[in-house]
Write a protein that holds these residues in place. Sequence first.
Motif, PDB file in Angstrom:
ATOM      1  N   ALA A 102     -35.652  26.146  10.528  1.00 53.12           N
ATOM      2  CA  ALA A 102     -35.138  25.104  11.424  1.00 53.12           C
ATOM      3  C   ALA A 102     -33.618  24.974  11.353  1.00 53.12           C
ATOM      4  O   ALA A 102     -33.046  24.093  11.984  1.00 53.12           O
ATOM      5  N   GLY A 103     -32.957  25.829  10.591  1.00 51.37           N
ATOM      6  CA  GLY A 103     -31.510  25.733  10.457  1.00 51.37           C
ATOM      7  C   GLY A 103     -31.125  24.627   9.488  1.00 51.37           C
ATOM      8  O   GLY A 103     -31.934  24.147   8.706  1.00 51.37           O
ATOM      9  N   ARG A 104     -29.874  24.223   9.564  1.00 47.11           N
ATOM     10  CA  ARG A 104     -29.344  23.179   8.668  1.00 47.11           C
ATOM     11  C   ARG A 104     -28.676  22.117   9.502  1.00 47.11           C
ATOM     12  O   ARG A 104     -27.955  22.419  10.454  1.00 47.11           O
ATOM     13  N   HIS A 105     -28.905  20.862   9.150  1.00 44.47           N
ATOM     14  CA  HIS A 105     -28.352  19.733   9.874  1.00 44.47           C
ATOM     15  C   HIS A 105     -27.476  18.896   8.937  1.00 44.47           C
ATOM     16  O   HIS A 105     -27.854  18.681   7.781  1.00 44.47           O
ATOM     17  N   TRP A 106     -26.319  18.459   9.439  1.00 44.42           N
ATOM     18  CA  TRP A 106     -25.425  17.601   8.672  1.00 44.42           C
ATOM     19  C   TRP A 106     -25.121  16.343   9.471  1.00 44.42           C
ATOM     20  O   TRP A 106     -24.874  16.414  10.674  1.00 44.42           O
TER      21      TRP A 106
END
Length: 167
Positions: free
Chosen positions: A19-23
Motif C-alpha cells: 500500500a506504499g507509505r503515508h506521512w
Amino acid sequence: MVGERLRPVPLSDLRHLEAGRHWQIDQTIEGIASLTPVRGQLHANHRGNVLEVVGKAETIVTLCCDRCLQHFNHPLRASNQELLWIGEPAPIPSDSMAMEGEADDSGLMEQLDPRGNFDPEHWVFEQLNLLLPIVNHCGKDCPGPATWSSDGDGIDSRWSALQGLKP
C-alpha cells in the motif's frame, strides 16, 4: 504515521510495502523559513520502475516586498502528483536521437538510484519552493518605493548633483 518527522526511506523498503507509505506532515521544513509548521500529507508508492508520490502541503512564509521593502505574509499551498523514475535513465531508441538543434528532454525526468533513498522532506521542500514568487509584491495597496525627497517638488535629493549639468 502521525507525529513522525519526515526522514529518508530506502527505496528497497518502499518496494515491499503493497500500500506504499503515508506521512502526516506537521513540522518545519529545512530551507523554508515559515511562520507556521508545514502541514499536509504525503503518500509514496513503489510501482516497479517508478515511485508515485502524491502530496499536499501548506504553510505561511514572510517575504520582503521588492517595491516598498516592507515584510508581508504569503500563503503557500502545494498539491502535486509526480512519478519519479527508479534506475538508469530510460534508453532512447537510436531512430529518435535528437538532431542537432532539436531539444533533448531525456534528462527532464527526475531519477532515483534503486539502491538509494526517497527523501520526503526534500520532496515537500521542492514543491513549496517552486511556489515562491519570483517578484515579491505585497499587494495592490503597496505604497511603492520610499523617496528621500524632503522638498515639495518631488525631486529626489540624491539626484541633485545632476541638476548642475542641465544647460
